[in-house]
Design a protein around this motif. Structure first.
Motif, PDB file in Angstrom:
ATOM      1  N   LEU A 187      46.649  45.237  33.069  1.00  0.00           N
ATOM      2  CA  LEU A 187      47.517  44.518  32.142  1.00  0.00           C
ATOM      3  C   LEU A 187      48.974  44.505  32.585  1.00  0.00           C
ATOM      4  CD1 LEU A 187      46.145  45.753  28.681  1.00  0.00           C
ATOM      5  CD2 LEU A 187      46.030  43.421  29.577  1.00  0.00           C
ATOM      6  N   ILE A 188      49.352  45.387  33.488  1.00  0.00           N
ATOM      7  CA  ILE A 188      50.774  45.517  33.834  1.00  0.00           C
ATOM      8  C   ILE A 188      51.332  44.214  34.395  1.00  0.00           C
ATOM      9  CG2 ILE A 188      52.419  46.673  35.357  1.00  0.00           C
ATOM     10  CD1 ILE A 188      50.816  49.229  35.015  1.00  0.00           C
ATOM     11  N   THR A 189      50.661  43.644  35.382  1.00  0.00           N
ATOM     12  CA  THR A 189      51.134  42.383  35.959  1.00  0.00           C
ATOM     13  C   THR A 189      51.092  41.259  34.941  1.00  0.00           C
ATOM     14  OG1 THR A 189      50.401  43.038  38.163  1.00  0.00           O
ATOM     15  CG2 THR A 189      50.784  40.695  37.796  1.00  0.00           C
ATOM     16  N   ILE A 190      50.042  41.239  34.127  1.00  0.00           N
ATOM     17  CA  ILE A 190      49.915  40.194  33.114  1.00  0.00           C
ATOM     18  C   ILE A 190      51.080  40.235  32.136  1.00  0.00           C
ATOM     19  CG2 ILE A 190      48.530  39.434  31.139  1.00  0.00           C
ATOM     20  CD1 ILE A 190      46.050  40.382  32.686  1.00  0.00           C
ATOM     21  N   LEU A 191      51.463  41.439  31.708  1.00  0.00           N
ATOM     22  CA  LEU A 191      52.500  41.570  30.693  1.00  0.00           C
ATOM     23  C   LEU A 191      53.907  41.514  31.261  1.00  0.00           C
ATOM     24  CD1 LEU A 191      50.938  44.313  28.383  1.00  0.00           C
ATOM     25  CD2 LEU A 191      50.811  41.830  28.178  1.00  0.00           C
ATOM     26  N   SER A 192      54.075  41.909  32.506  1.00  0.00           N
ATOM     27  CA  SER A 192      55.421  41.899  33.087  1.00  0.00           C
ATOM     28  C   SER A 192      55.729  40.599  33.812  1.00  0.00           C
ATOM     29  CB  SER A 192      55.596  43.082  34.048  1.00  0.00           C
ATOM     30  OG  SER A 192      54.646  43.024  35.099  1.00  0.00           O
ATOM     31  N   GLU A 193      54.811  40.123  34.642  1.00  0.00           N
ATOM     32  CA  GLU A 193      55.027  38.892  35.416  1.00  0.00           C
ATOM     33  C   GLU A 193      54.465  37.659  34.736  1.00  0.00           C
ATOM     34  OE1 GLU A 193      56.850  39.052  38.079  1.00  0.00           O
ATOM     35  OE2 GLU A 193      56.978  41.247  37.949  1.00  0.00           O
ATOM     36  N   LYS A 194      53.699  37.865  33.661  1.00  0.00           N
ATOM     37  CA  LYS A 194      53.062  36.755  32.936  1.00  0.00           C
ATOM     38  C   LYS A 194      52.207  35.900  33.876  1.00  0.00           C
ATOM     39  CE  LYS A 194      55.458  38.153  29.447  1.00  0.00           C
ATOM     40  NZ  LYS A 194      54.833  39.075  28.456  1.00  0.00           N
ATOM     41  N   THR A 195      51.525  36.561  34.755  1.00  0.00           N
ATOM     42  CA  THR A 195      50.654  35.859  35.701  1.00  0.00           C
ATOM     43  C   THR A 195      49.442  36.723  35.995  1.00  0.00           C
ATOM     44  OG1 THR A 195      50.551  34.744  37.843  1.00  0.00           O
ATOM     45  CG2 THR A 195      51.788  36.785  37.752  1.00  0.00           C
ATOM     46  N   LEU A 196      48.337  36.069  36.327  1.00  0.00           N
ATOM     47  CA  LEU A 196      47.108  36.762  36.679  1.00  0.00           C
ATOM     48  C   LEU A 196      46.642  36.246  38.032  1.00  0.00           C
ATOM     49  CD1 LEU A 196      44.746  38.621  36.145  1.00  0.00           C
ATOM     50  CD2 LEU A 196      43.749  36.890  34.661  1.00  0.00           C
ATOM     51  N   PRO A 197      46.877  37.003  39.100  1.00  0.00           N
ATOM     52  CA  PRO A 197      46.465  36.557  40.439  1.00  0.00           C
ATOM     53  C   PRO A 197      44.952  36.488  40.571  1.00  0.00           C
ATOM     54  CG  PRO A 197      48.081  38.350  40.554  1.00  0.00           C
ATOM     55  CD  PRO A 197      47.595  38.291  39.141  1.00  0.00           C
ATOM     56  N   ILE A 198      44.493  35.501  41.349  1.00  0.00           N
ATOM     57  CA  ILE A 198      43.082  35.383  41.718  1.00  0.00           C
ATOM     58  C   ILE A 198      43.036  35.408  43.237  1.00  0.00           C
ATOM     59  CG2 ILE A 198      40.945  34.078  41.425  1.00  0.00           C
ATOM     60  CD1 ILE A 198      42.266  32.620  39.111  1.00  0.00           C
ATOM     61  N   PRO A 199      43.093  36.577  43.863  1.00  0.00           N
ATOM     62  CA  PRO A 199      43.201  36.655  45.321  1.00  0.00           C
ATOM     63  C   PRO A 199      42.024  36.034  46.056  1.00  0.00           C
ATOM     64  CG  PRO A 199      42.794  38.835  44.349  1.00  0.00           C
ATOM     65  CD  PRO A 199      43.100  37.911  43.222  1.00  0.00           C
ATOM     66  N   GLU A 200      40.846  36.025  45.434  1.00  0.00           N
ATOM     67  CA  GLU A 200      39.679  35.436  46.099  1.00  0.00           C
ATOM     68  C   GLU A 200      39.870  33.945  46.352  1.00  0.00           C
ATOM     69  OE1 GLU A 200      38.148  38.728  43.332  1.00  0.00           O
ATOM     70  OE2 GLU A 200      39.660  37.139  43.307  1.00  0.00           O
ATOM     71  N   LEU A 201      40.699  33.305  45.533  1.00  0.00           N
ATOM     72  CA  LEU A 201      40.943  31.866  45.695  1.00  0.00           C
ATOM     73  C   LEU A 201      42.345  31.560  46.192  1.00  0.00           C
ATOM     74  CD1 LEU A 201      39.353  30.500  42.365  1.00  0.00           C
ATOM     75  CD2 LEU A 201      38.278  30.754  44.618  1.00  0.00           C
ATOM     76  N   GLY A 202      43.172  32.596  46.327  1.00  0.00           N
ATOM     77  CA  GLY A 202      44.557  32.359  46.685  1.00  0.00           C
ATOM     78  C   GLY A 202      45.296  31.616  45.594  1.00  0.00           C
ATOM     79  N   GLN A 203      44.887  31.826  44.345  1.00  0.00           N
ATOM     80  CA  GLN A 203      45.464  31.113  43.217  1.00  0.00           C
ATOM     81  C   GLN A 203      45.923  32.107  42.157  1.00  0.00           C
ATOM     82  OE1 GLN A 203      42.528  28.328  41.813  1.00  0.00           O
ATOM     83  NE2 GLN A 203      42.354  27.265  43.775  1.00  0.00           N
ATOM     84  N   GLU A 204      46.467  31.600  41.086  1.00  0.00           N
ATOM     85  CA  GLU A 204      46.889  32.437  39.977  1.00  0.00           C
ATOM     86  C   GLU A 204      46.842  31.619  38.692  1.00  0.00           C
ATOM     87  OE1 GLU A 204      51.693  31.578  40.338  1.00  0.00           O
ATOM     88  OE2 GLU A 204      50.929  33.598  40.683  1.00  0.00           O
TER      89      GLU A 204
END
Length: 404
Positions: A212-229
């Motif tokens: 949750l840290i990245t979600i709550l601080s950066e407001k983004t959810l990386p999807i490294p398998e697709l190179g997307q977010e």
């Protein structure tokens, strides 16, 4: 298997042509999308045991929305003032009565609602039975019109429940792709600007909490398998609940705790307030279960509440006698359960009047959790307090009978 894709954002909504999710065992498209709950069209209420808050109180939410002329944050269904009114109750200018959903200090609700209008997440903290889940559900219903974007925290909650999973049939057949991705409730809330909920956060393993840290601080959810977010759009926020008694289980890291504004929900301040809460909820539950109305039950409700408060506080109401507290929480929620069960007994197997004999067994089950230690505490309380209290002899006899 890997795939090279330029970093970009992704729409997490599942492809309705996707086959069954091998990990979840159900077609992803069968789940309702954000803002849409599993209920029939046309506005009729499904015959479910407990409809979601936005269904049960749809008329109140609509009335508030129609008369709410105050500024609303982006993608909010109501203004913060209207959300607080929905939870605390009141009467609208046209005479519409909004029933209270939470009985407690107004400032607590105002702080919780205001938090959701900022970029900080909300953590509702308190002992078991202080209506954390109830408040969380109603906040989401009033803010987003959808309380179903829920992650239930347990010791076995996987990372995928908060981030995303994969449709393994699609993954094996075609490799990582948008069609193979199964969004979590949190991901869907981010994409749609909705309110997500995480129940019992401190029960979740620490490494899963930290997703949750990245979600709550950066407001983004990386999807490294697709190179997307997936980037959160305006309106997104998260409500988490946690029990005080879970301290030491999976404590939140300082990094994660900083991302939350913590609001502590207290136990009811007075016996009268707790009696009011129990009476309201028992009435609502009784109507939802089609239980016959039982008149004059407030006296027994007050006795249940008195017993719970005295054993919980370790002292009698008059302050004269010190008591040992049992191992159970003896929360308001448990008092509601005891009275509801007594209501059913009185309606179906009694004379239609809620009596001491109808609630005695439920109280025993709530108090005596540890058969060795708690039973001694209960017997001492019966003999030293209940037996000597004026007007309580019927209650004493009923409790002695089930405790034998």
């Amino acid at each position: 298997m890997s795939v090279s894709v330029e970093p970009t954002s992704v729409d997490p909504s599942p492809d309705k042509s996707a086959p069954a999710n091998a990990s979840g065992g159900a077609d992803a498209s069968a789940r309702p999308s954000a803002g849409e709950s599993a209920r029939p069209s046309g506005g009729e209420t499904p015959e479910v045991l407990r409809p979601h808050a936005e269904v049960t109180f749809a008329a109140e939410l609509a009335a508030l929305a129609a008369q709410d002329d105050r500024p609303r944050p982006v993608r909010w269904r109501l203004s913060p003032w209207a959300v607080a009114t929905y939870l605390l109750g009141g009467t609208l200018p046209d005479g519409t009565v909004i029933t209270p959903k939470y009985v407690g200090p107004r400032r607590i609700v105002e702080v919780a609602v205001t938090t959701l209008a900022t970029d900080r997440a909300l953590l509702l903290l308190g002992v078991p039975g202080t209506a954390k889940t109830w408040v969380s559900e109603h906040l989401a219903a009033a803010v987003s019109g959808d309380s179903t974007l829920l992650v239930q925290g347990t010791a076995g909650t996987p990372e995928e429940a908060i981030r995303y999973g994969w449709n393994y049939a699609q993954l094996l057949a075609h490799g990582p792709s948008r069609d193979a991705l199964v969004p979590s409730p949190v991901m869907r809330a981010m994409a749609d600007g909705m309110t997500a909920r995480v129940e019992e956060l401190t029960r979740v393993p620490a490494d899963v909490q930290d997703t949750l840290i990245t979600i709550l601080s950066e407001k983004t959810l990386p999807i490294p398998e697709l190179g997307q977010e997936v980037q959160a759009v305006r309106g997104f926020n998260l409500i988490a609940t946690a029990n005080d008694r879970d301290r030491g289980v999976n404590e939140l890291s300082s990094a994660l705790r900083r991302r939350f504004n913590t609001v502590v929900l207290p136990l009811p301040e007075s016996a009268d307030a707790e009696v009011d809460i129990v009476s309201r909820r028992v009435d609502q539950i009784g109507r939802s279960l089609d239980l016959p109305a039982v008149p004059d039950g407030v006296d027994e409700i007050r006795r249940v509440v008195t017993v719970f408060r005295e054993l919980r506080d370790g002292v009698t109401t008059d302050g004269r006698t010190k008591l040992k507290s049992p191992s159970g929480t003896l929360s308001t929620a448990e008092a509601i359960s005891v009275v509801t069960n007594g209501l059913a007994l009185a309606a179906h197997f009694g004379d239609g009047v809620l009596r001491a004999s109808d609630v005695a067994a439920g109280i025993l089950g709530a108090v005596v959790r540890d058969p060795a230690a708690d039973r001694v505490i209960w017997q001492e309380y019966l003999e030293a307090v209940v037996r000597e209290r004026d007007g309580w002899m019927d209650f004493y006899r009923a409790c002695r009978e089930v405790s034998a």
